[in-house]
Design a protein around this motif. Structure first.
Motif, mmCIF file in Angstrom:
data_model
loop_
_atom_site.group_PDB
_atom_site.id
_atom_site.type_symbol
_atom_site.label_atom_id
_atom_site.label_comp_id
_atom_site.label_asym_id
_atom_site.label_seq_id
_atom_site.Cartn_x
_atom_site.Cartn_y
_atom_site.Cartn_z
ATOM 1 N N THR A 245 0.857 -1.191 0.000
ATOM 2 C CA THR A 245 0.000 0.000 0.000
ATOM 3 C C THR A 245 0.884 1.229 0.000
ATOM 4 O O THR A 245 1.685 1.436 0.923
ATOM 5 N N GLU A 246 0.780 2.069 -1.039
ATOM 6 C CA GLU A 246 1.611 3.265 -1.158
ATOM 7 C C GLU A 246 0.768 4.523 -1.020
ATOM 8 O O GLU A 246 -0.417 4.546 -1.390
ATOM 9 N N MET A 247 1.391 5.575 -0.504
ATOM 10 C CA MET A 247 0.754 6.884 -0.444
ATOM 11 C C MET A 247 1.847 7.951 -0.507
ATOM 12 O O MET A 247 3.033 7.651 -0.356
ATOM 13 N N PHE A 248 1.425 9.183 -0.729
ATOM 14 C CA PHE A 248 2.368 10.293 -0.909
ATOM 15 C C PHE A 248 1.909 11.466 -0.058
ATOM 16 O O PHE A 248 0.710 11.704 0.090
ATOM 17 N N MET A 249 2.865 12.197 0.515
ATOM 18 C CA MET A 249 2.555 13.371 1.343
ATOM 19 C C MET A 249 3.342 14.558 0.800
ATOM 20 O O MET A 249 4.532 14.422 0.455
ATOM 21 N N TYR A 250 2.680 15.723 0.697
ATOM 22 C CA TYR A 250 3.401 16.910 0.238
ATOM 23 C C TYR A 250 2.805 18.159 0.876
ATOM 24 O O TYR A 250 1.790 18.104 1.574
ATOM 25 N N ARG A 251 3.446 19.281 0.607
ATOM 26 C CA ARG A 251 3.100 20.555 1.227
ATOM 27 C C ARG A 251 3.371 21.667 0.223
ATOM 28 O O ARG A 251 4.143 21.486 -0.726
ATOM 29 N N ALA A 252 2.774 22.831 0.406
ATOM 30 C CA ALA A 252 3.033 23.964 -0.485
ATOM 31 C C ALA A 252 4.533 24.256 -0.571
ATOM 32 O O ALA A 252 5.282 24.023 0.380
ATOM 33 N N MET A 253 4.960 24.780 -1.708
ATOM 34 C CA MET A 253 6.387 24.938 -1.984
ATOM 35 C C MET A 253 7.087 25.885 -1.006
ATOM 36 O O MET A 253 8.168 25.578 -0.486
ATOM 37 N N LYS A 254 6.480 27.024 -0.722
ATOM 38 C CA LYS A 254 7.135 28.025 0.130
ATOM 39 C C LYS A 254 7.390 27.515 1.543
ATOM 40 O O LYS A 254 8.538 27.570 2.019
ATOM 41 N N GLY A 409 7.118 20.117 -14.928
ATOM 42 C CA GLY A 409 5.726 19.731 -15.149
ATOM 43 C C GLY A 409 4.764 20.079 -14.040
ATOM 44 O O GLY A 409 3.637 19.566 -14.013
ATOM 45 N N MET A 410 5.166 20.982 -13.125
ATOM 46 C CA MET A 410 4.300 21.325 -11.997
ATOM 47 C C MET A 410 3.852 22.781 -12.061
ATOM 48 O O MET A 410 4.657 23.670 -12.336
ATOM 49 N N ILE A 411 2.577 22.995 -11.769
ATOM 50 C CA ILE A 411 2.022 24.343 -11.714
ATOM 51 C C ILE A 411 2.003 24.778 -10.255
ATOM 52 O O ILE A 411 1.501 24.070 -9.379
ATOM 53 N N VAL A 412 2.564 25.957 -9.975
ATOM 54 C CA VAL A 412 2.639 26.491 -8.615
ATOM 55 C C VAL A 412 1.991 27.859 -8.598
ATOM 56 O O VAL A 412 2.256 28.698 -9.458
ATOM 57 N N ASP A 413 1.117 28.121 -7.589
ATOM 58 C CA ASP A 413 0.411 29.396 -7.566
ATOM 59 C C ASP A 413 -0.027 29.714 -6.136
ATOM 60 O O ASP A 413 -0.029 28.850 -5.259
ATOM 61 N N GLY A 414 -0.388 30.981 -5.885
ATOM 62 C CA GLY A 414 -0.886 31.397 -4.580
ATOM 63 C C GLY A 414 0.201 31.948 -3.681
ATOM 64 O O GLY A 414 1.397 31.869 -3.984
ATOM 65 N N ASP A 415 -0.218 32.502 -2.536
ATOM 66 C CA ASP A 415 0.719 33.143 -1.615
ATOM 67 C C ASP A 415 1.790 32.179 -1.119
ATOM 68 O O ASP A 415 2.949 32.557 -0.958
ATOM 69 N N ASP A 416 1.402 30.937 -0.845
ATOM 70 C CA ASP A 416 2.361 29.943 -0.359
ATOM 71 C C ASP A 416 2.950 29.109 -1.479
ATOM 72 O O ASP A 416 3.643 28.127 -1.226
ATOM 73 N N TYR A 417 2.657 29.494 -2.719
ATOM 74 C CA TYR A 417 3.159 28.747 -3.881
ATOM 75 C C TYR A 417 2.701 27.287 -3.790
ATOM 76 O O TYR A 417 3.495 26.358 -3.803
ATOM 77 N N GLN A 418 1.391 27.126 -3.742
ATOM 78 C CA GLN A 418 0.788 25.799 -3.608
ATOM 79 C C GLN A 418 0.903 25.031 -4.927
ATOM 80 O O GLN A 418 0.698 25.591 -6.010
ATOM 81 N N PHE A 419 1.240 23.753 -4.853
ATOM 82 C CA PHE A 419 1.262 22.895 -6.040
ATOM 83 C C PHE A 419 -0.181 22.651 -6.477
ATOM 84 O O PHE A 419 -1.011 22.199 -5.683
ATOM 85 N N GLN A 420 -0.469 22.921 -7.756
ATOM 86 C CA GLN A 420 -1.847 22.894 -8.238
ATOM 87 C C GLN A 420 -2.230 21.624 -8.996
ATOM 88 O O GLN A 420 -3.422 21.344 -9.144
ATOM 89 N N ASN A 421 -1.259 20.873 -9.490
ATOM 90 C CA ASN A 421 -1.598 19.771 -10.397
ATOM 91 C C ASN A 421 -0.927 18.461 -9.997
ATOM 92 O O ASN A 421 -0.409 17.728 -10.845
ATOM 93 N N ILE A 422 -0.939 18.159 -8.687
ATOM 94 C CA ILE A 422 -0.388 16.902 -8.214
ATOM 95 C C ILE A 422 -1.467 15.816 -8.311
ATOM 96 O O ILE A 422 -2.517 15.916 -7.686
ATOM 97 N N GLU A 423 -1.188 14.808 -9.116
ATOM 98 C CA GLU A 423 -2.162 13.746 -9.374
ATOM 99 C C GLU A 423 -2.581 13.030 -8.085
ATOM 100 O O GLU A 423 -1.812 12.899 -7.138
#
Length: 428
Positions: A245-254, A409-423
């Motif tokens: 069982t796999e999973m992924f964790m991430y956070r806004a870029m900034k 291949g990643m779109i980043v936007d917003g005040d915290d530079y949030q990743f927008q297109n993580i599958e």
């Protein structure tokens, strides 16, 4: 400048002690080392640890972190002992450590990072030849597919240790938080000149051996949280353990890159020699056979800052997940911001994915009340004493990262530079 001076000082100290202790170890091996007959046998070679000599964190899972004296051979069944655990893969050997009796190294409240606990608590080194381990795994584990293993991919500084602490609270898993040995895979591939892809049988066998040796008991459920550097082998996990069982964790870029810099003290500077050292280290291992990514770095590199190199590594790790997730929908991605804003719902969905009963949601949420990295140099108190993020994470720095993200291949936007297109991001 002082930050880089400190880096260079640490490296010089490391090289000095490596030479000194290496000489001592060489003499011990000449005087007490194993005979040719012993090294050619199918037995475990055992050494007692005379001194833990870990002088920095560049090699968190190497037997060279100890001065050891050879003591003899034991039957292969020694690696099945409860106080013995896989530590690293070095050259022709799998390396195990025997831990002090009674030490609960899997308790993340006491030991947030397993590789540190193993290094600090190790009493004995045990080495077994690779071909012996290959036969052992095939004989003992047979067709096991890893259905008792859950695995959390992450790029670091994204809340993955907190999530691991939440899972630990349920008492449904043996927790392996950054076991260390998975860091051996890419250096071993470099050494063997292996292609890093899912068609490489030897590499898949190595990863399979590591996972099954870390998680040997079929009736026990295991939860592995990796080092960020292990993201490089994300595509190899499923072929090595098809039922995992796999999973992924991430956070806004900034906030992610700011947390990295606060945690590890990386400052902007003008000492390009230090940058070149770290760049070469990464190119030789983490970037192995990644010509397309290397080209992006070379075309956009900032020659005088380790911070930029670390930023690039973070975005690389994110891109490894994206590459795999394009063709797979079975690796859900969890955002740290959703954990903060939807605590109960996040916990409920996380535990459901792990097949843990909903009645344990309040138990898991209790982890949110404590520092998940206490008892380590990455505790909130320790990081609070060395704040450097605000001076480094400038708009120019973040815009550079946004450009690199786009090239990967990643779109980043917003005040915290949030990743927008993580599958496969879980929606709340």
């Amino acid at each position: 400048y002082n930050e880089y001076k400190s880096y260079l000082s640490e490296m010089l100290k490391f090289m000095f002690y490596k030479f000194l202790y290496g000489t001592i170890q060489f003499l011990l091996n000449v005087i007490f080392g194993p005979s040719r007959k012993a090294t050619e046998s199918n037995k475990c070679l055992t050494w007692r640890i005379l001194k833990n000599i870990s002088v920095n964190e560049f090699m968190p899972n190497s037997s060279t972190n100890f001065i050891i004296q050879y003591t003899g051979t034991e039957d292969i069944s020694w690696i099945e002992r409860d106080d013995v655990s896989l530590y690293s893969v070095e050259g022709d050997y799998y390396v195990f450590v025997r831990i002090s009796p009674g030490d609960d190294i899997y308790n993340t409240d006491l030991h947030p990072f397993l590789y540190m606990a193993k290094s600090k608590r190790a009493l004995q080194i045990i080495k077994v030849k690779k071909d012996v381990i290959n036969d052992y795994v095939e004989t003992v584990f047979g067709g096991r597919k890893g259905d008792n293993i859950s695995y959390l991919h992450n790029p670091g500084r994204c809340g993955s240790t907190l999530v691991t602490s939440m899972v630990f609270k349920t008492q449904q898993f043996r927790i392996l938080s950054e076991p260390g040995v998975l860091l051996s895979v890419i250096p071993h591939a470099v050494q063997q000149a292996w292609d890093v892809n899912i068609e490489n049988h030897d590499l898949i066998q190595l990863v399979r051996n590591i996972l099954l040796l870390l998680c040997p008991h079929e009736g026990t459920r295991y939860f592995i949280k990796i080092h960020s550097e292990v993201m490089r082998i994300i595509s190899l996990i499923k072929p090595a353990a098809p039922a995992i069982t796999e999973m992924f964790m991430y956070r806004a870029m900034k906030p992610t890159i700011r947390s990295f810099i606060n945690a590890f003290g990386v400052e902007l500077g003008e000492v390009s020699a230090a940058v070149k050292f770290f760049e070469n280290m990464l190119m030789n291992e983490s970037y192995y056979q990644l010509e397309d990514r290397i080209k992006i770095w070379e075309e956009n590199r900032h020659p005088n800052s380790i911070a930029y190199l670390k930023f690039f590594s973070l975005l690389m790790d994110m891109s490894f997940y994206k590459d795999v997730a394009k063709t797979r929908s079975d690796i859900p991605a969890y955002r740290y911001e959703d954990l903060v804003n939807h605590k109960e719902e996040f916990t409920r969905k996380l535990l459901a994915n792990l097949k843990v009963g909903e009645e344990l949601v309040p138990v898991a949420m209790a982890a949110l009340e404590k520092d998940s990295q206490a008892n380590s140099r990455l505790s909130k108190k320790s990081i609070g004493d060395r704040q450097s993020g605000p001076s480094v994470v400038t708009e120019e720095f973040l815009e550079w990262g946004k450009t690199i993200a786009a090239k990967l291949g990643m779109i980043v936007d917003g005040d915290d530079y949030q990743f927008q297109n993580i599958e496969n991001t879980v929606v709340f």
